[in-house]
Design a protein around this motif. Structure first.
Motif, PDB file in Angstrom:
ATOM      1  N   ASP A  58       0.733  -1.017   0.028  1.00  0.00           N
ATOM      2  CA  ASP A  58       0.005  -0.059   0.162  1.00  0.00           C
ATOM      3  C   ASP A  58       1.003   1.418  -0.085  1.00  0.00           C
ATOM      4  N   THR A  59       2.342   1.034   0.003  1.00  0.00           N
ATOM      5  CA  THR A  59       2.880   2.471  -0.085  1.00  0.00           C
ATOM      6  C   THR A  59       4.135   2.303  -1.094  1.00  0.00           C
ATOM      7  N   PRO A  60       4.593   3.053  -1.617  1.00  0.00           N
ATOM      8  CA  PRO A  60       5.713   3.110  -2.390  1.00  0.00           C
ATOM      9  C   PRO A  60       6.998   2.157  -1.722  1.00  0.00           C
ATOM     10  N   GLU A  61       7.152   2.883  -0.550  1.00  0.00           N
ATOM     11  CA  GLU A  61       8.084   2.065   0.183  1.00  0.00           C
ATOM     12  C   GLU A  61       8.145   0.430   0.220  1.00  0.00           C
ATOM     13  N   ARG A  62       6.791   0.217   0.450  1.00  0.00           N
ATOM     14  CA  ARG A  62       6.784  -1.438   0.460  1.00  0.00           C
ATOM     15  C   ARG A  62       6.824  -2.126  -0.861  1.00  0.00           C
ATOM     16  N   GLN A  63       6.308  -1.402  -1.821  1.00  0.00           N
ATOM     17  CA  GLN A  63       6.546  -1.894  -3.050  1.00  0.00           C
ATOM     18  C   GLN A  63       7.780  -1.948  -3.575  1.00  0.00           C
ATOM     19  N   ASP A  89      10.436  -2.492  -1.605  1.00  0.00           N
ATOM     20  CA  ASP A  89      10.997  -3.549  -0.857  1.00  0.00           C
ATOM     21  C   ASP A  89      10.662  -4.863  -1.416  1.00  0.00           C
ATOM     22  N   PHE A  90       9.212  -4.982  -1.851  1.00  0.00           N
ATOM     23  CA  PHE A  90       8.753  -6.511  -2.450  1.00  0.00           C
ATOM     24  C   PHE A  90       9.616  -6.492  -3.728  1.00  0.00           C
ATOM     25  N   ILE A  91       9.890  -5.344  -4.534  1.00  0.00           N
ATOM     26  CA  ILE A  91      10.500  -5.720  -6.027  1.00  0.00           C
ATOM     27  C   ILE A  91      11.964  -6.012  -5.781  1.00  0.00           C
ATOM     28  N   GLY A  92      12.327  -5.285  -4.816  1.00  0.00           N
ATOM     29  CA  GLY A  92      14.078  -5.447  -4.217  1.00  0.00           C
ATOM     30  C   GLY A  92      14.287  -6.700  -3.851  1.00  0.00           C
ATOM     31  N   LYS A  93      13.218  -7.422  -3.077  1.00  0.00           N
ATOM     32  CA  LYS A  93      13.655  -8.730  -2.570  1.00  0.00           C
ATOM     33  C   LYS A  93      13.731  -9.793  -4.030  1.00  0.00           C
ATOM     34  N   ALA A  94      12.612  -9.523  -4.638  1.00  0.00           N
ATOM     35  CA  ALA A  94      12.414 -10.448  -5.941  1.00  0.00           C
ATOM     36  C   ALA A  94      13.507 -10.076  -6.600  1.00  0.00           C
ATOM     37  N   ASP A 124       6.854 -11.221 -11.764  1.00  0.00           N
ATOM     38  CA  ASP A 124       5.728 -11.376 -10.911  1.00  0.00           C
ATOM     39  C   ASP A 124       5.441 -10.221 -10.013  1.00  0.00           C
ATOM     40  N   ALA A 125       6.678  -9.993  -9.359  1.00  0.00           N
ATOM     41  CA  ALA A 125       6.725  -8.431  -8.623  1.00  0.00           C
ATOM     42  C   ALA A 125       6.343  -7.194  -9.316  1.00  0.00           C
ATOM     43  N   LEU A 126       6.973  -7.144 -10.456  1.00  0.00           N
ATOM     44  CA  LEU A 126       6.945  -5.859 -11.112  1.00  0.00           C
ATOM     45  C   LEU A 126       5.259  -5.850 -11.726  1.00  0.00           C
ATOM     46  N   GLY A 127       4.661  -7.043 -12.073  1.00  0.00           N
ATOM     47  CA  GLY A 127       3.356  -6.959 -12.698  1.00  0.00           C
ATOM     48  C   GLY A 127       2.559  -6.821 -11.321  1.00  0.00           C
ATOM     49  N   LEU A 128       2.767  -7.392 -10.164  1.00  0.00           N
ATOM     50  CA  LEU A 128       1.859  -7.060  -9.159  1.00  0.00           C
ATOM     51  C   LEU A 128       1.657  -5.591  -8.992  1.00  0.00           C
ATOM     52  N   VAL A 129       2.886  -5.095  -8.647  1.00  0.00           N
ATOM     53  CA  VAL A 129       3.080  -3.814  -8.322  1.00  0.00           C
ATOM     54  C   VAL A 129       2.253  -2.770  -9.378  1.00  0.00           C
ATOM     55  N   ALA A 130       2.739  -3.133 -10.685  1.00  0.00           N
ATOM     56  CA  ALA A 130       2.206  -2.488 -11.623  1.00  0.00           C
ATOM     57  C   ALA A 130       0.701  -2.387 -11.910  1.00  0.00           C
ATOM     58  N   LYS A 182      11.199   2.688 -14.057  1.00  0.00           N
ATOM     59  CA  LYS A 182      11.226   4.022 -14.276  1.00  0.00           C
ATOM     60  C   LYS A 182       9.832   4.550 -13.849  1.00  0.00           C
ATOM     61  N   ALA A 183       8.654   3.880 -14.399  1.00  0.00           N
ATOM     62  CA  ALA A 183       7.343   4.438 -14.223  1.00  0.00           C
ATOM     63  C   ALA A 183       7.027   4.256 -12.699  1.00  0.00           C
ATOM     64  N   LEU A 184       7.480   3.171 -12.152  1.00  0.00           N
ATOM     65  CA  LEU A 184       7.346   3.130 -10.885  1.00  0.00           C
ATOM     66  C   LEU A 184       7.947   4.089  -9.881  1.00  0.00           C
ATOM     67  N   GLY A 185       9.035   4.720 -10.255  1.00  0.00           N
ATOM     68  CA  GLY A 185       9.909   5.562  -9.637  1.00  0.00           C
ATOM     69  C   GLY A 185      11.127   5.024  -8.815  1.00  0.00           C
ATOM     70  N   LEU A 186      11.371   3.893  -9.714  1.00  0.00           N
ATOM     71  CA  LEU A 186      12.540   3.121  -8.866  1.00  0.00           C
ATOM     72  C   LEU A 186      13.690   2.930 -10.139  1.00  0.00           C
ATOM     73  N   ARG A 187      14.826   2.753  -9.697  1.00  0.00           N
ATOM     74  CA  ARG A 187      16.035   2.447 -10.667  1.00  0.00           C
ATOM     75  C   ARG A 187      16.818   1.211 -10.232  1.00  0.00           C
ATOM     76  N   LEU A 188      17.309   0.752 -11.096  1.00  0.00           N
ATOM     77  CA  LEU A 188      18.220  -0.501 -10.744  1.00  0.00           C
ATOM     78  C   LEU A 188      19.564   0.197 -10.370  1.00  0.00           C
ATOM     79  N   SER A 189      20.018  -0.620  -9.505  1.00  0.00           N
ATOM     80  CA  SER A 189      21.461  -0.238  -9.016  1.00  0.00           C
ATOM     81  C   SER A 189      22.093  -1.587  -8.825  1.00  0.00           C
TER      82      SER A 189
END
Length: 106
Positions: free
Chosen positions: A13-18, A20-25, A36-42, A81-88
Motif C-alpha cells: 500500500d506504499t511506494p516503500e513497501r512496493q 522492498d517487495f520488488i527489491g527482494k524479488a 511477477d513482483a513488477l506485474g503485481l505492483v504495476a 522508471k514509471a514506478l519511480g524505481l531505478r536499478l542499481s
C-alpha cells in the motif's frame, strides 16, 4: 484442509513497501519472481497509468508482466522508471570471493 491464497497486494500500500517487495524479488535472482513482483505492483498502481508512462500498450504489459510472460529488459526498465524505481548494482561478497577476488575474467 484447503490452502487459502494470500493477497500479497494488500501489503503493497506504499511506494516503500512496493520497492522492498520488488527489491527482494531482484535479490532472489529469480526472473519469474521479478516479473511477477513488477506485474503485481504495476497492477496495484494501475496498469493504464503505467502503460501511459512507459508509452507501451496496456494489454501488452499485462501479457509481459503476467504469469508466463517474458518481458524484454527494456520493458522492465521502463516499468521500473514509471514506478519511480531505478536499478542499481552491488558487489555480492560471497560470490566475488569465490570467483577470484576481483580478477577480471575478460
Amino acid at each position: 484442509m484447503k490452502k487459502r491464497k494470500v493477497d500479497v497486494s494488500k501489503n503493497l500500500d506504499t511506494p516503500e513497501r512496493q520497492k522492498d517487495f520488488i527489491g527482494k524479488a531482484i535479490a532472489s535472482g529469480d526472473a519469474d519472481a521479478i516479473r511477477d513482483a513488477l506485474g503485481l505492483v504495476a497492477r496495484k498502481r494501475g496498469m493504464t497509468d503505467i502503460a501511459t508512462a512507459t508509452n507501451l500498450n496496456r494489454e501488452s504489459l499485462y501479457r509481459s508482466l503476467g504469469s508466463g510472460g517474458n518481458p524484454e529488459f527494456a520493458t522492465v526498465m521502463k516499468v521500473m522508471k514509471a514506478l519511480g524505481l531505478r536499478l542499481s548494482i552491488a558487489l555480492d561478497k560471497a560470490t566475488s570471493s569465490r570467483t577470484g577476488r576481483g580478477r577480471s575474467s575478460a
